[in-house]
Design an enzyme around this catalytic site. Structure first.
Site: not given
Length: 252
Positions: A58, A85, A150, A154, A185
């Site tokens: 993790d 990633n 989110y 970023k 994805t």
């Protein structure tokens, strides 16, 4: 392009990470994947072969990252590339609808994981004069509705990338990020299902890209192989859009 190099890749069993793992291997690198997906990790190793390695862990846990870095160096001798990633995207809601637990998990996985890999792999990167690649998102630059937490991770990742580039340049270490817009994805599929009009989301995602389509993860992997290679030897502190021109203005 990467013959003789070792890539330490987090979240490399699905989506963009898996495309990167395959292309790093094809370019000649030894790939060490860290993932919390046991089944996916086994499948990835069966595909890539015994010249590569997989470690179950993790990335939000310091001990797991430390152990994976140590095992990678023991197996391959050093680390030339750290590719951060691993990431999560949910929930797809405004900020006030985000729970404290969801907020914390997003920052632990998407951002604190970079803190962990840098702490434990930095000495190896100094020896190899290697590089760090972070998987960011165009939303970190332009924002996105119903996705506040989110996009915050970023945006922070982009600022962190630039600061790290300055801090580690004296050691010959380059630090860059790739910033896709839409990429098909499993994570994007999950996000799409949470939207108010999921039936039309595919058309929407095609339309926002100036080149006219939402791509697969291989386009990002191509960019990452370049950034990891000597061909990018004078590029650092860059947030590279791999976005089909989406940042030039949505077409609708």
């Amino acid at each position: 392009m990467l013959k003789g190099k070792t890539v330490f890749l987090t979240g490399g069993t699905a989506g963009i990470g898996w495309e990167c793992a395959k292309q790093y291997a094809q370019a000649g690198a030894a790939v060490a994947i860290v993932s919390n997906d046991a089944a996916g990790l086994k499948e990835a190793m069966n595909f890539l072969g015994t010249q590569h390695a997989g470690f179950l862990g993790d990335v939000s846990r310091a001990a797991d990252v430390a152990n994976a870095v140590k095992a990678t160096i023991e197996r391959f001798g050093n680390i030339d590339v750290v590719h951060n990633n691993a990431g999560i995207a949910g929930p797809s809601v405004p900020l006030h609808e985000t729970s404290e637990e969801e907020w914390t998990q997003l920052f632990e996985v998407n951002l604190k994981s970079i803190f962990h890999t840098t702490r434990y792999a930095l000495e190896a990167l100094k020896r190899s004069k290697g590089c760090i690649i972070n998987t960011s998102s165009l939303t970190g630059e332009i924002g996105q509705e119903r996705h506040a937490a989110y996009t915050a991770t970023k945006g922070a990742m982009n600022a962190l990338t630039k600061s790290m580039a300055l801090d580690y340049a004296p050691f010959g270490i380059r630090v860059n990020a790739v910033a896709p817009a839409g990429v098909w994805t499993p994570m994007l599929r999950s996000w799409s299902a949470q939207q108010p009009d999921p039936a039309n989301i595919e058309n929407y995602l095609d339309a926002i890209h100036a080149l006219g389509y939402c791509p697969e993860g291989d386009v990002v992997a191509d960019a990452c192989v370049f950034l990891a290679s000597e061909k990018a030897r004078f590029i650092t502190g860059t947030i590279l859009p791999v976005s089909g021109g989406a940042e030039l203005g949505y077409k609708r």
